[in-house]
Every structure is written in C-alpha cells, then in structure tokens.
Design an enzyme around this catalytic site. Structure first.
Site, mmCIF file in Angstrom:
data_model
loop_
_atom_site.group_PDB
_atom_site.id
_atom_site.type_symbol
_atom_site.label_atom_id
_atom_site.label_comp_id
_atom_site.label_asym_id
_atom_site.label_seq_id
_atom_site.Cartn_x
_atom_site.Cartn_y
_atom_site.Cartn_z
ATOM 1 N N LYS A 1 0.820 -1.188 0.000
ATOM 2 C CA LYS A 1 0.000 0.000 0.000
ATOM 3 C C LYS A 1 0.867 1.255 0.000
ATOM 4 C CE LYS A 1 -3.566 -2.334 2.555
ATOM 5 N NZ LYS A 1 -4.335 -2.424 3.755
ATOM 6 N N GLY A 2 2.135 1.081 0.322
ATOM 7 C CA GLY A 2 3.018 2.230 0.487
ATOM 8 C C GLY A 2 3.176 3.121 -0.723
ATOM 9 N N ASP B 1 13.978 -0.023 0.720
ATOM 10 C CA ASP B 1 14.687 -0.241 1.986
ATOM 11 C C ASP B 1 15.815 -1.251 1.766
ATOM 12 O OD1 ASP B 1 13.410 1.373 3.972
ATOM 13 O OD2 ASP B 1 11.691 0.048 3.943
ATOM 14 N N GLU C 1 7.668 2.197 -6.637
ATOM 15 C CA GLU C 1 7.909 1.949 -5.223
ATOM 16 C C GLU C 1 8.165 3.283 -4.530
ATOM 17 O OE1 GLU C 1 7.261 0.231 -2.713
ATOM 18 O OE2 GLU C 1 8.562 -1.508 -2.875
ATOM 19 N N ASP C 2 7.575 3.469 -3.366
ATOM 20 C CA ASP C 2 7.798 4.731 -2.653
ATOM 21 C C ASP C 2 9.194 4.778 -2.050
ATOM 22 O OD1 ASP C 2 7.085 2.755 -0.782
ATOM 23 O OD2 ASP C 2 6.066 4.171 0.529
ATOM 24 N N LYS D 1 16.887 4.217 0.746
ATOM 25 C CA LYS D 1 17.654 4.357 1.987
ATOM 26 C C LYS D 1 18.954 3.575 1.847
ATOM 27 C CE LYS D 1 13.695 4.389 5.141
ATOM 28 N NZ LYS D 1 13.155 3.627 6.276
#
Length: 167
Positions: free
Chosen positions: A49-50, A112, A108-109, A140
C-alpha cells in the site's frame, strides 16, 4: 504544508517540502517519458500500500509528459509482524493481466533493504515482460542488504521523513 494541519502532531520537522517532492516527481516523469516513446504504453505496477500516493502523483505527472500509462497493482509482504524485512516474500495480490511483451515499471515509494524488490523483479521478469525497471521516490542506502538496480530514483539523501515508529 498548511498551518494547523491534522497531521502536525506526527511531524517533528519538514525535511522535504511538497513543492520539492512535486518537482522530483515531474523530473522522474520526464525521464521515463523520454525513455518510453513507443506505441504501447508502459505498464506501471504499484506496490501496495506504500506506493499508492507516490504512484497517483507520478502517473498524473507522466500523463502530462506523454500518453497515459496503464496501471496495475500488486501487494507483497516480507515483513509479517516485524519492522524489518524477513526476505521471505508472500504475494497478497497478484497482477490482473498478462505482462508478456510489456514494458513494466515497478513503482515503489521507498526502497529499503532491497530484499522484497529483488524477489519481485525476478518474479516479473519470469512472466516474460519485455523490460522491467523501477522508479522509486526514495532509497535508503543505509538499509540496503541486496543491491537492486533502480533506474529512476528521486533521492538517496533523506534518511527518515517521519519520527521513528511512524511510516
């Protein structure tokens, strides 16, 4: 961000303004529009959902730069009840259409660890897509466990937008 917003208690400080985010999304849309000029529209695959909010803004920006893209969504999980990726990926919602021969861009937001995204890219490539690329608003670098080629990236400099525990 307006004064007295409902989310003020959750934000310690603004690291990136809405205008900066909009400008970065426009830049990403221009890059992708320039790279995909063929007859068939690209297929954007949003990771729920991100990525939903980023994808909504991104697809509008892409539509201003070129023909509208087609949209699909997947929901995958490698987190379970944990705050960090386990590396074991479960598909919670798969694609609703065949992607064979299509140019697919995973939206993709935040990238990670790269564990889930690495698995997802292999999965999509196994379905005979013509190409599979990634557009991400943020990566990140300190969290990376598996190197994943992210062709279109907004920023790698922001470590955390929200206070710990909020995301």
């Amino acid at each position: 961000m307006g004064e007295g917003s409902w989310y003020d208690p959750d934000i310690e400080r603004v690291v990136v303004s809405e205008e900066q985010i909009r400008d970065k999304i426009e830049d990403l849309a221009k890059q992708i529009a320039a790279d995909y000029t063929g007859e068939n529209p690209v297929l954007l695959v949003g990771i729920l959902k991100g990525a939903f909010m980023f994808m909504a803004d991104f697809v509008r920006a892409l539509g201003r730069q070129s023909r509208p893209a087609e949209l699909e969504f997947m929901a995958v999980s490698s987190y379970g009840q944990r705050a960090t990726s386990s590396g074991v990926v479960r598909i919670l919602k798969d694609l609703d259409r065949d992607i064979a021969g299509r140019h697919v861009i995973v939206v993709e937001d935040i990238v990670d660890s790269g564990l889930t995204l690495s698995w997802l890219l292999k999965y999509l490539e196994s379905r005979s897509a013509a190409s599979v690329e990634v557009v991400a608003l943020l990566r990140k670098p300190d969290a990376i466990k598996v190197e994943v080629a992210v062709k279109y990236i907004g920023s790698e400099r922001i470590r955390r937008w929200l206070r710990p525990g909020l995301r």
